[in-house]
Motif scaffolding. Sequence first.
Motif, short mmCIF file in Angstrom:
data_model
loop_
_atom_site.label_atom_id
_atom_site.label_comp_id
_atom_site.label_asym_id
_atom_site.label_seq_id
_atom_site.Cartn_x
_atom_site.Cartn_y
_atom_site.Cartn_z
N VAL A 190 0.83 -1.22 0.00
CA VAL A 190 0.00 0.00 0.00
C VAL A 190 0.86 1.26 0.00
O VAL A 190 0.37 2.36 0.24
CB VAL A 190 -0.96 0.01 1.21
N LYS A 191 2.12 1.08 -0.31
CA LYS A 191 3.02 2.23 -0.36
C LYS A 191 2.68 3.14 -1.54
O LYS A 191 2.33 2.68 -2.62
CB LYS A 191 4.47 1.73 -0.49
N ASP A 192 2.78 4.43 -1.33
CA ASP A 192 2.63 5.45 -2.39
C ASP A 192 1.25 5.49 -3.03
O ASP A 192 1.09 5.99 -4.15
CB ASP A 192 3.68 5.25 -3.50
N LEU A 193 0.23 5.01 -2.32
CA LEU A 193 -1.12 5.10 -2.88
C LEU A 193 -1.59 6.54 -3.02
O LEU A 193 -2.54 6.81 -3.77
CB LEU A 193 -2.11 4.31 -2.02
N HIS A 194 -0.94 7.46 -2.33
CA HIS A 194 -1.31 8.86 -2.45
C HIS A 194 -1.04 9.41 -3.86
O HIS A 194 -1.51 10.50 -4.20
CB HIS A 194 -0.54 9.71 -1.43
N LEU A 195 -0.31 8.65 -4.67
CA LEU A 195 -0.04 9.08 -6.05
C LEU A 195 -1.19 8.79 -7.00
O LEU A 195 -1.18 9.23 -8.15
CB LEU A 195 1.23 8.39 -6.56
N ALA A 196 -2.20 8.05 -6.54
CA ALA A 196 -3.34 7.73 -7.39
C ALA A 196 -4.20 8.97 -7.62
O ALA A 196 -4.10 9.97 -6.90
CB ALA A 196 -4.18 6.63 -6.75
N ASP A 197 -5.05 8.89 -8.63
CA ASP A 197 -6.04 9.96 -8.86
C ASP A 197 -7.31 9.71 -8.08
O ASP A 197 -7.97 10.65 -7.63
CB ASP A 197 -6.36 10.06 -10.36
N SER A 198 -7.70 8.43 -7.94
CA SER A 198 -8.90 8.11 -7.19
C SER A 198 -8.71 6.77 -6.49
O SER A 198 -7.97 5.90 -6.95
CB SER A 198 -10.13 8.06 -8.11
N ILE A 199 -9.42 6.61 -5.36
CA ILE A 199 -9.31 5.42 -4.52
C ILE A 199 -10.70 5.07 -4.00
O ILE A 199 -11.46 5.94 -3.58
CB ILE A 199 -8.35 5.64 -3.33
N THR A 200 -11.01 3.78 -4.01
CA THR A 200 -12.26 3.30 -3.42
C THR A 200 -11.98 2.42 -2.21
O THR A 200 -10.91 1.82 -2.10
CB THR A 200 -13.08 2.47 -4.42
N GLY A 201 -12.96 2.33 -1.34
CA GLY A 201 -12.88 1.42 -0.21
C GLY A 201 -14.28 1.05 0.25
O GLY A 201 -15.26 1.73 -0.04
N ASP A 202 -14.38 -0.05 1.00
CA ASP A 202 -15.65 -0.49 1.58
C ASP A 202 -15.60 -0.27 3.08
O ASP A 202 -14.78 -0.89 3.78
CB ASP A 202 -15.88 -1.97 1.30
N GLY A 203 -16.50 0.58 3.59
CA GLY A 203 -16.52 0.82 5.02
C GLY A 203 -16.91 -0.40 5.82
O GLY A 203 -16.37 -0.65 6.90
N HIS A 204 -17.83 -1.22 5.29
CA HIS A 204 -18.24 -2.40 6.06
C HIS A 204 -17.12 -3.44 6.13
O HIS A 204 -17.05 -4.19 7.10
CB HIS A 204 -19.53 -3.01 5.50
#
Length: 485
Positions: free
Chosen positions: A291-305
């Motif tokens: 999960v290194k350098d994920l801040h370089l992405a333009d968009s990110i998704t995640g599931d809260g549940h």
Amino acid sequence: MDAEAKSFHAVTEVLPSPENIQHARSQLIKTLPGKGSGLDQIQKHLQNDLVPAFDRHNKTPNYYGFVTGGTTPASLLADHIAVDNDQSLMVHLPKDSISVEAEDCALRMLCQLLDFEPERWPHRTFTTGATASNVLGLACGREYVIRRAAEVNGGEVVSVADYGLPEAMRRAGIENMQILSEVPHSSLRKAASIVGLGRASVRNVGLANAAHRFDFEALEAALEEPRTASIVSISCSEINTGFFATSGDDMQRIRQLCDQYGAWIHVDAAFGLLARVLPQTPEYEVLTQGVKDLHLADSITGDGHKLLNVPYDCGFFFSRHLDLGTAVFQNTNAAYINSNAAATSSGTPSIPSPLNIGIENSRRFRALPVYASLTAYGRNGYRDMMERQISLARAIAKYIDNSVHCELLPKGNSIDNIYIIVLFQAKDENINDELVQRINATRKIYVSGTQWDGRPAARFAVASWQVQVEREMATIKEVLESACT
């Protein structure tokens, strides 16, 4: 959170009995009554007839199917409050309700939990789940890559949101659009079909001899294709193995290529994102590198549940490009909404109205359980939850790896690679064909079935805040010893 998990008394059966299911089925009301039965009667019907036939994934840590998770006590409390007060979170009306500001606080804290700077992700919103979040990501990516192509090919400002996909592509000089990924989740293809790119636009550019890693030569060759606009989608913890698609400096290389060729980077991190709370220690090195350098992405998704163990129907979406999100999702020609928002928002901090940055106009208060759970448990609580889940997954993997009846997948997999997914098969082909059914028939634990190399396989997905390693391993060993022999 650890103290709450230790005090939790697990139910003995994960699934309802066949008798309870049959009884509930026979009691289902299938015809609308002319005269209603009343509140007291329907309460008895729901509690006595239907509830006993529901699965108990929220009542036990031993439900390991579909990365389901569970509901923390704090988020359960908040969800009851959210339903009781039934806020409408489509327009930011700061003089009328604090609800949108509470949602913004939840999203800010979520950024902070994941070590993202909130100011760098101004387009942030809650969705119904990672599938809806993937729709947002591809819609924004589609807008971005066509605008970039138009700039390169003639400088005309072109918007898919205004002109539609065929006309925008024509004006931008684009003939094809593609989504480049490696073992993408099925929801990505579904999202591609919804936003008009099509399932066939998803192309695999992964290495043939390495699990779920990018082939950078194939990636660059695809990005170079003339008159083609590209979105690069990254799986942050693949669904069958839990493996991460990037490590080391991979994200930096992908960012450089995408900047060079005008592509958008979208990260599908439905359940991999929480690895960012782990300490930088050798036991977690593979995961933290993933999960290194994920801040370089333009968009990110995640599931809260999945990530946060809040009630189902909660995803989130982060993007660094608020202007694009607003261009795509702006709710236009609704004077009664826009006038009310303008009349009441003077002098308050700038928070975009949620209906202008997401799919839904009608939105429930799914942010409140997130707000409550993040506040109640904090960074340390979620780190503890993540470490317990990983410890249990690795204990399961070690047990399977040493078993004479089962084998850990992929073959040769190292325990250090294990995140929260454990994939395995029975060595006996006859047992393997019915392994999942044997395990789940005990009703003591529940696993999901899948395929690996053309054969049936079983999968543990450890995702509940309630897990305690020694307690759960005792049950798992008992079930596997019985089911695999």
